[in-house]
Scaffold this active site. Sequence first.
Site, PDB file in Angstrom:
ATOM      1  N   TYR A   1       0.815  -1.224   0.000  1.00 39.40           N
ATOM      2  CA  TYR A   1       0.000   0.000   0.000  1.00 39.40           C
ATOM      3  C   TYR A   1       0.846   1.271   0.000  1.00 39.40           C
ATOM      4  O   TYR A   1       0.312   2.363  -0.216  1.00 39.40           O
ATOM      5  CB  TYR A   1      -0.914   0.073   1.236  1.00 39.40           C
TER       6      TYR A   1
ATOM      7  N   LYS B   1       0.976  -6.480   5.979  1.00 42.56           N
ATOM      8  CA  LYS B   1       0.917  -7.694   5.149  1.00 42.56           C
ATOM      9  C   LYS B   1       2.158  -7.804   4.274  1.00 42.56           C
ATOM     10  O   LYS B   1       2.674  -6.787   3.794  1.00 42.56           O
ATOM     11  CB  LYS B   1      -0.328  -7.668   4.256  1.00 42.56           C
TER      12      LYS B   1
ATOM     13  N   HIS C   1      -0.455 -11.501   2.232  1.00 39.71           N
ATOM     14  CA  HIS C   1      -1.426 -10.650   1.521  1.00 39.71           C
ATOM     15  C   HIS C   1      -2.222 -11.433   0.476  1.00 39.71           C
ATOM     16  O   HIS C   1      -3.431 -11.248   0.334  1.00 39.71           O
ATOM     17  CB  HIS C   1      -0.671  -9.493   0.855  1.00 39.71           C
TER      18      HIS C   1
END
Length: 323
Positions: free
Chosen positions: A58, A88, A121
């Site tokens: 992210y 993650k 993830h």
Amino acid sequence: MALQSIPRVALSSGNAKTMPVLGLGTGDYPHPAPEAVIQAVHEAIKLGYTMFDTASAYGTEEALGEAISQALDLGLIKSRDDVFITSKIWCTENHGDRVLPALQKTLQNMKLEYLDQYLIHWPVSMKPGSEPFHVNQEDVVPMDIKSVWTAMEECQTLGLTKSIGVSNFTCKKLADLLAFAKIPPAINQVEMNPVWQQGKLREFCQANGIMISAYSPLGAAGAQWGTKGVLESPVLMEIAKSKGKSVAQVALRWAYEQGAVIVMKSFNKERLKQNLEIFDWELSDEDSKKIAEIEQSRACNGKMFISETGTIKSLEELWDGEV
Ligand code: A2P
């Protein structure tokens, strides 16, 4: 001053710290600016949120870590232990010898000594160095889940994370993992909302002591992988109208009533406040029945990993038929 107290649940990891059932996610694409993340996290903490979710992919680990550090300096929280932090591991690090260094890098990014939760993830391994969000399907390689999970277990044993889990795993992939795991996954974070309800997976997880965490509980309407199907659902709109609630509140309340932990994303102060106001009312049986009948479709389907000539050849294969 916190407006609402968010209920908490215990995880199978036995972590003394329980997990708040509603928290703030920081995943978006294009990646949010660090200042926007920091501001949203501070607003959220002031409202009573203490669970925050990020991922290496992210690009928000540094900003979330900075937000927590500033929150301590500002006195918004008293100690690091007051917040529950998830990150993650990205697919490029899903190799036995890369897991521990990946977590160490995450902790360094976030300036934290430990995570509360570290998740795989995706059930996908990629060649090291491949770019998140620009997946080249030819970089997807077979995953050796046993060596990856053994390394995740080591991360927990070393105290670098209080619990470990997975994301985007199917019943079959969880069953395969449970067959050899010394530490079973505490959580499976998956897309879950009224238009992708995950009934079968929820049953499996409940029977095996795995908590479901719902991502895209509002359909992630603004994101690359999202759908407007939740916020524009006529069924949810009708229920919302009859209850004097917003569609978002109805969707979040539904996920809470299904027993899920919820990772919602809003960087807007008013919507953060609104999304918290779901714990002092309930859906009727009739509302729940109507929601159960909503037509189902998965929005975040992982098609970026699929190639007819690659390692994962179809969505059926990625999702073990649960598509
Ligand atoms: P914003 O950040 O501007 O509030 P999800 O939680 O499923 O990932 O969905 C996130 C999306 O839903 C974001 O675009 C977010 O926008 C929007 N959103 C969050 N809360 C609400 C709400 N209460 N009403 C409408 N949209 C919302």
